[in-house]
Design an enzyme around this catalytic site. Structure first.
Site, PDB file in Angstrom:
ATOM      1  N   GLU A 112      -4.718   8.569   9.604  1.00 28.67           N
ATOM      2  CA  GLU A 112      -3.318   8.429  10.010  1.00 28.67           C
ATOM      3  C   GLU A 112      -3.027   9.202  11.296  1.00 28.67           C
ATOM      4  O   GLU A 112      -2.098   8.877  12.017  1.00 28.67           O
ATOM      5  CB  GLU A 112      -2.397   8.854   8.870  1.00 28.67           C
ATOM      6  N   ASP A 147       0.877  -1.171   0.000  1.00 28.69           N
ATOM      7  CA  ASP A 147       0.000   0.000   0.000  1.00 28.69           C
ATOM      8  C   ASP A 147       0.913   1.219   0.000  1.00 28.69           C
ATOM      9  O   ASP A 147       2.124   1.109   0.230  1.00 28.69           O
ATOM     10  CB  ASP A 147      -0.869   0.005   1.266  1.00 28.69           C
ATOM     11  N   SER A 148       0.324   2.386  -0.214  1.00 28.70           N
ATOM     12  CA  SER A 148       1.105   3.611  -0.159  1.00 28.70           C
ATOM     13  C   SER A 148       1.689   3.815   1.243  1.00 28.70           C
ATOM     14  O   SER A 148       2.675   4.521   1.392  1.00 28.70           O
ATOM     15  CB  SER A 148       0.205   4.791  -0.487  1.00 28.70           C
ATOM     16  N   CYS A 205      -4.184  -1.471  -2.026  1.00 25.12           N
ATOM     17  CA  CYS A 205      -4.359  -0.029  -2.151  1.00 25.12           C
ATOM     18  C   CYS A 205      -5.301   0.188  -3.332  1.00 25.12           C
ATOM     19  O   CYS A 205      -5.017  -0.283  -4.446  1.00 25.12           O
ATOM     20  CB  CYS A 205      -2.991   0.597  -2.428  1.00 25.12           C
TER      21      CYS A 205
END
Ligand code: DGL
Length: 258
Positions: free
Chosen positions: A148, A7-8, A70
């Site tokens: 995040e 994923d990023s 992702c």
């Protein structure tokens, strides 16, 4: 056989979380490209190049199958990945999510990053499956940084989520696709912002359902499972979030991309 996931950044850990919930002793190698996240606001060219480098790293680690955990990379880079590595099996997160939509869903909302929504991939695949359905897509670029920061229950978050989702509420959608692997963390707030009857389809569960159905041997338990977590930028914050989400102590490994 070894499953690699990328994923990023940390969003794909929701796919790992789902995997560990179902198969705690499965082996996998995870790569989060935290040094270059987020991908969702970048151009298609850049996202493709990053995805190819991520896959090359996982192949270098011995992965035989790669789950693109992702939505952004799945939407934009899947063809490029398959062309670059023709012998590798790539599992994208979008097709299983579309498969999870039911025929009775007539009005379907899709939320994702800017790049995912701009690509039109969900819309195209949904239209192929349900030509008569109405699709309403909304890019929610603030959701990733909110997740995040772990601002999951803050009143400000509720306001922002409500604001992004208000056109979908007005349209009285039947189902909502969480088209970003970060979004399951906001599921409760999202649910509160829509009518109660709306069915929420999250991409990590759909992806794991498909892997379990089609390649179960990829996630079978082993006595000494390999479970590696690589990040291109390894901070205490990343390890804390990973440990919190996965409810176990995660010690990250620093990845140097080829
Ligand atoms: N988790 C990624 C996805 O599923 C998006 C995060 C980002 O913008 O990098 O699309």
């Amino acid at each position: 056989m070894l499953l690699g996931l990328f994923d990023s950044g940390i969003g794909g850990l929701t796919v790992v979380r789902e995997l560990l919930k179902r198969h705690p002793r499965a082996s996998f190698v995870y790569l989060g490209d935290t040094a270059r996240a987020p991908y969702g606001n970048k151009t298609e060219e850049t996202i493709r190049q990053y995805a190819i480098e991520d896959a090359a790293f996982l192949l270098g680690q011995g992965a035989t199958h790669i789950a693109v955990a992702c939505n952004t990379a799945s939407a934009v880079a899947l063809d490029a990945l398959r062309q670059t590595f023709p012998r590798v099996t790539f599992l994208d997160v979008i097709s299983p999510t579309v498969e999870a939509v039911q025929n009775k869903d007539k009005k379907i909302g899709v939320i994702g990053t800017r790049a995912t929504i701009r690509s039109g991939t969900y819309e195209k695949e949904l239209k192929e499956k349900l030509p008569d359905a109405d699709i309403y897509s909304v890019a929610c670029p603030l959701f990733v940084p909110i997740v995040e920061e772990n601002w999951i229950t803050q009143p400000e978050t509720k306001k922002i989520v409500r604001r992004y989702l208000s056109p979908l509420k007005q349209q009285q959608i039947d189902a909502l696709i969480l088209g970003c692997t970060h979004y399951p963390l906001l599921q409760d707030v999202i649910r509160m912002s829509l009518q109660k009857r709306v069915r929420i389809i999250d991409s990590p569960s759909a992806m794991l359902d498909k892997i379990g159905r089609e390649i179960p041997e990829l996630i079978t338990p082993s006595d000494e499972p390999r479970q590696d977590y690589f990040f291109t930028d390894l901070s205490l914050h990343t390890e804390r979030i990973a440990s919190r989400w996965l409810k176990r102590n995660i010690e990250g490994l620093l990845a140097t991309l080829p």
